[in-house]
Design an enzyme around this catalytic site. Structure first.
Site, PDB file in Angstrom:
ATOM      1  N   CYS A 135      44.626  44.780  43.222  1.00  0.00           N
ATOM      2  CA  CYS A 135      44.223  43.387  43.009  1.00  0.00           C
ATOM      3  C   CYS A 135      43.548  43.236  41.648  1.00  0.00           C
ATOM      4  CB  CYS A 135      43.280  42.990  44.147  1.00  0.00           C
ATOM      5  SG  CYS A 135      42.404  41.449  43.942  1.00  0.00           S
ATOM      6  N   THR A 187      40.663  42.237  40.859  1.00  0.00           N
ATOM      7  CA  THR A 187      39.279  42.679  40.777  1.00  0.00           C
ATOM      8  C   THR A 187      39.211  44.159  40.416  1.00  0.00           C
ATOM      9  OG1 THR A 187      38.814  41.014  42.427  1.00  0.00           O
ATOM     10  CG2 THR A 187      37.065  42.573  41.982  1.00  0.00           C
ATOM     11  N   HIS A 244      40.435  47.820  47.187  1.00  0.00           N
ATOM     12  CA  HIS A 244      39.749  47.065  48.260  1.00  0.00           C
ATOM     13  C   HIS A 244      40.712  46.275  49.127  1.00  0.00           C
ATOM     14  CE1 HIS A 244      40.192  44.321  44.884  1.00  0.00           C
ATOM     15  NE2 HIS A 244      40.190  43.347  45.776  1.00  0.00           N
ATOM     16  N   GLU A 245      42.030  46.582  49.027  1.00  0.00           N
ATOM     17  CA  GLU A 245      43.013  45.844  49.829  1.00  0.00           C
ATOM     18  C   GLU A 245      43.771  46.837  50.689  1.00  0.00           C
ATOM     19  OE1 GLU A 245      44.650  41.852  47.585  1.00  0.00           O
ATOM     20  OE2 GLU A 245      46.054  43.503  47.697  1.00  0.00           O
ATOM     21  N   CYS A 260      27.841  41.824  59.965  1.00  0.00           N
ATOM     22  CA  CYS A 260      26.903  42.591  60.796  1.00  0.00           C
ATOM     23  C   CYS A 260      26.527  41.823  62.054  1.00  0.00           C
ATOM     24  CB  CYS A 260      25.653  42.964  59.995  1.00  0.00           C
ATOM     25  SG  CYS A 260      24.466  41.613  59.761  1.00  0.00           S
ATOM     26  N   CYS A 271      22.288  39.475  60.331  1.00  0.00           N
ATOM     27  CA  CYS A 271      21.493  39.029  59.174  1.00  0.00           C
ATOM     28  C   CYS A 271      21.405  37.501  59.172  1.00  0.00           C
ATOM     29  CB  CYS A 271      22.093  39.555  57.867  1.00  0.00           C
ATOM     30  SG  CYS A 271      23.629  38.744  57.363  1.00  0.00           S
ATOM     31  N   CYS A 291      24.853  35.886  58.596  1.00  0.00           N
ATOM     32  CA  CYS A 291      25.732  35.918  59.774  1.00  0.00           C
ATOM     33  C   CYS A 291      25.233  34.948  60.847  1.00  0.00           C
ATOM     34  CB  CYS A 291      25.811  37.333  60.347  1.00  0.00           C
ATOM     35  SG  CYS A 291      26.834  38.462  59.393  1.00  0.00           S
ATOM     36  N   CYS A 338      27.971  37.947  54.636  1.00  0.00           N
ATOM     37  CA  CYS A 338      26.996  38.873  55.234  1.00  0.00           C
ATOM     38  C   CYS A 338      26.310  39.664  54.121  1.00  0.00           C
ATOM     39  CB  CYS A 338      27.718  39.825  56.180  1.00  0.00           C
ATOM     40  SG  CYS A 338      26.678  41.143  56.836  1.00  0.00           S
ATOM     41  N   ARG A 384      24.595  44.485  51.067  1.00  0.00           N
ATOM     42  CA  ARG A 384      24.940  43.970  49.745  1.00  0.00           C
ATOM     43  C   ARG A 384      24.369  44.819  48.588  1.00  0.00           C
ATOM     44  NH1 ARG A 384      27.908  43.328  47.106  1.00  0.00           N
ATOM     45  NH2 ARG A 384      27.779  42.288  45.123  1.00  0.00           N
ATOM     46  N   CYS A 434      42.494  41.057  51.185  1.00  0.00           N
ATOM     47  CA  CYS A 434      41.901  40.310  50.061  1.00  0.00           C
ATOM     48  C   CYS A 434      42.680  39.038  49.751  1.00  0.00           C
ATOM     49  CB  CYS A 434      41.756  41.180  48.814  1.00  0.00           C
ATOM     50  SG  CYS A 434      40.977  40.298  47.443  1.00  0.00           S
ATOM     51  N   ARG A 459      52.348  41.281  44.209  1.00  0.00           N
ATOM     52  CA  ARG A 459      51.486  42.369  44.627  1.00  0.00           C
ATOM     53  C   ARG A 459      52.267  43.687  44.650  1.00  0.00           C
ATOM     54  NH1 ARG A 459      47.325  39.993  43.930  1.00  0.00           N
ATOM     55  NH2 ARG A 459      45.505  39.967  45.273  1.00  0.00           N
TER      56      ARG A 459
HETATM   57  N1  APR Z   1      47.407  26.759  33.909  1.00  0.00           N
HETATM   58  C1  APR Z   1      48.198  26.970  34.991  1.00  0.00           C
HETATM   59  N2  APR Z   1      48.485  28.193  35.470  1.00  0.00           N
HETATM   60  C2  APR Z   1      47.975  29.259  34.820  1.00  0.00           C
HETATM   61  C3  APR Z   1      47.165  29.113  33.661  1.00  0.00           C
HETATM   62  C4  APR Z   1      46.896  27.787  33.202  1.00  0.00           C
HETATM   63  N3  APR Z   1      46.143  27.561  32.137  1.00  0.00           N
HETATM   64  N4  APR Z   1      46.799  30.348  33.248  1.00  0.00           N
HETATM   65  C5  APR Z   1      47.373  31.221  34.093  1.00  0.00           C
HETATM   66  N5  APR Z   1      48.081  30.574  35.046  1.00  0.00           N
HETATM   67  C6  APR Z   1      48.832  31.139  36.154  1.00  0.00           C
HETATM   68  C7  APR Z   1      49.579  32.419  35.820  1.00  0.00           C
HETATM   69  O1  APR Z   1      50.844  32.140  35.231  1.00  0.00           O
HETATM   70  C8  APR Z   1      49.718  33.081  37.209  1.00  0.00           C
HETATM   71  O2  APR Z   1      50.921  32.708  37.850  1.00  0.00           O
HETATM   72  O3  APR Z   1      47.931  31.515  37.185  1.00  0.00           O
HETATM   73  C9  APR Z   1      48.535  32.534  37.989  1.00  0.00           C
HETATM   74  C10 APR Z   1      47.471  33.573  38.318  1.00  0.00           C
HETATM   75  O4  APR Z   1      48.020  34.502  39.160  1.00  0.00           O
HETATM   76  P1  APR Z   1      47.651  36.030  39.176  1.00  0.00           P
HETATM   77  O5  APR Z   1      47.278  36.433  37.802  1.00  0.00           O
HETATM   78  O6  APR Z   1      48.734  36.770  39.869  1.00  0.00           O
HETATM   79  O7  APR Z   1      46.290  36.056  40.048  1.00  0.00           O
HETATM   80  P2  APR Z   1      45.977  36.118  41.623  1.00  0.00           P
HETATM   81  O8  APR Z   1      46.110  37.501  42.158  1.00  0.00           O
HETATM   82  O9  APR Z   1      46.703  35.057  42.353  1.00  0.00           O
HETATM   83  O10 APR Z   1      44.414  35.780  41.577  1.00  0.00           O
HETATM   84  C11 APR Z   1      43.970  34.552  41.026  1.00  0.00           C
HETATM   85  O11 APR Z   1      41.879  34.620  42.154  1.00  0.00           O
HETATM   86  O12 APR Z   1      40.808  36.270  43.350  1.00  0.00           O
HETATM   87  C12 APR Z   1      40.918  35.638  42.131  1.00  0.00           C
HETATM   88  O13 APR Z   1      40.298  37.349  40.568  1.00  0.00           O
HETATM   89  C13 APR Z   1      41.353  36.581  41.043  1.00  0.00           C
HETATM   90  O14 APR Z   1      40.729  35.063  39.399  1.00  0.00           O
HETATM   91  C14 APR Z   1      41.846  35.606  40.059  1.00  0.00           C
HETATM   92  C15 APR Z   1      42.482  34.511  40.907  1.00  0.00           C
HETATM   93 ZN    ZN Z   2      40.943  41.418  45.569  1.00  0.00          ZN
HETATM   94 ZN    ZN Z   3      25.385  39.965  58.347  1.00  0.00          ZN
END
Ligand code: APR
Ligand code: ZN
Ligand code: ZN
Length: 369
Positions: free
Chosen positions: A40, A42, A62-63, A92, A95, A98, A106, A110, A169, A364
């Site tokens: 992912c 992150t 984490h996934e 938990c 807390c 929760c 939770c 942390r 996730c 993914r």
């Molecule tokens: N306008 C429109 N779409 C955009 C722009 C923009 N300015 N910039 C990027 N994108 C699109 C990309 O083309 C892509 O398809 O946003 C999408 C983002 O997708 P991913 O990079 O695959 O991200 P994703 O795994 O879906 O996570 C998105 O959520 O959990 C959070 O950290 C993660 O910040 C991230 C977000």
């Molecule tokens: Zn994630």
């Molecule tokens: Zn808790």
């Protein structure tokens, strides 16, 4: 015991496949054999070094989806052989958070989780006597990982772990934001910014919520085919318009959408997502994680005139009590996960998963141990 793991030795370097030492579970902990794990953003963010809270050396990931191999003293809610999804947001049940019934955040572990340690302040991972840190309390880039009991969700054994790991996730984050955070009602209009794994899952959530019109926004038109498949009624590319995208959406929807979601992580699109909402009641939910230190802006009048800005983590889903239900919905065909898996690979090729993510080729990648 020994475990194959991808170790992040330092920021900005590829992961290195090692045989690490894993200490067995202490009281209140469980040892999990990770069967599969998604990769992912992150993980990539922390590996890049841009995350000010990133700690090295560590084992990211984490996934995951796995099987309980051993339980520590006093563990009662899971047993050896149970199938589980590791939770970076535990539950938990005791807390303040929760007990509030108002949040899934939770806080029981942390502090130590943020330090890359187990709740007792130590690590279960080492290599050649050198301590390796945990990450997000999950460290699923190791074949064996140790988790607190309160941070595993027991799921249906019939569910394929190499698919439902993704419910740990991104997919749950997107669907949950619609169903738990925004609570979209049938007949609503919805706009989704960003069509990665998270945004596509928002589309699924909007379909489950019976939204009447679902507008998908992305600058990469390659994403539109999958978006339509998952239920988008309109796909728009902001680059095709001279006007700001919020104005375009307001025009398309007779005043704005009822609900919008930002699944990119950019503060400009967070503003657009708020401002494309209908005056008087439109609600915008931030899901994307912006870079450290960034700030959002809009005119306060946007809120004075009834728009609402909110956000959620892990879709507001309580991992132990609600995630098993998501797995059931997947098993019944109501939640699509298989479509999100565009690439699979062995642990030795995990760095390719990061390359595919950065190039925008994958939705993914799933690493299968
Ligand atoms: N306008 C429109 N779409 C955009 C722009 C923009 N300015 N910039 C990027 N994108 C699109 C990309 O083309 C892509 O398809 O946003 C999408 C983002 O997708 P991913 O990079 O695959 O991200 P994703 O795994 O879906 O996570 C998105 O959520 O959990 C959070 O950290 C993660 O910040 C991230 C977000
Ligand atoms: Zn994630
Ligand atoms: Zn808790």
């Amino acid at each position: 015991m020994k475990s194959r793991a991808a170790v992040a030795w330092e920021a900005g370097k590829p992961l290195s496949i090692e045989e690490v030492d894993v200490q067995g579970p202490k009281a209140g902990e469980v040892l999990i054999r990770v069967v599969a794990t998604g990769v992912c953003h992150t993980d990539a963010f922390t590996l890049s070094g841009d995350d000010p809270e990133g700690i090295f050396p560590s084992i990211l990931g984490h996934e995951g989806g796995g099987v309980v191999e051993e339980i520590g003293e006093g563990v009662t809610s899971v047993a050896v052989g149970d199938h589980v999804i590791p939770l970076y947001t535990p539950e938990c049940g005791q807390c303040k958070f929760c007990l509030s019934g108002k949040t899934n955040l939770c806080q029981a572990i942390r502090v130590t989780q943020g330090q890359g340690l187990m709740p007792d302040g130590t690590s279960r991972f080492s290599l050649g006597g050198k301590q390796l840190h945990h990450f997000m309390g999950t460290s699923t880039f190791s074949e064996y990982t140790v988790m607190p009991e309160i941070a595993v969700a027991k799921i249906n054994k019939a569910a394929p772990l190499d698919k439902v790991c993704l419910l740990g996730c991104g997919i749950t984050t997107g669907i949950g934001a619609v169903l738990h955070t925004a609570k979209v009602e049938p007949g609503s209009t919805v706009a989704v910014f960003g069509l990665g794994g998270v945004g596509l899952s928002v589309l699924q959530g909007a379909v489950l919520a019976k939204a009447s019109r679902i507008i998908a926004v992305d600058i990469n038109e390659d994403k539109f085919e999958m978006a339509k498949l998952l239920g988008a009624t309109d796909c728009i590319n902001p680059k095709n318009y001279d006007a700001p995208i919020q104005d375009v959406i307001v025009d398309l929807t007779d005043g704005g959408v009822d609900y919008s979601f930002e699944a990119i992580g950019r503060t400009e699109t967070m503003r657009s997502a708020l401002e494309c909402c209908h005056k008087g009641w439109g609600e915008s939910t931030i899901i994307g994680v912006a870079g450290a230190g960034q700030e959002i802006t809009t005119r306060p009048f946007q809120l004075v005139t009834g728009r609402v800005w909110r956000g959620s983590a892990f879709g507001g889903v309580k991992g132990r009590s609600q995630l098993p239900g998501y797995v059931e919905q997947y098993m019944q065909g109501d939640i699509k996960v298989d479509e999100m898996v565009t690439h699979t690979m062995g642990l030795e090729d995990i760095n390719k998963a990061f390359d595919l993510m950065h190039s925008g080729e994958s939705i993914r990648s799933v690493v299968i141990f």
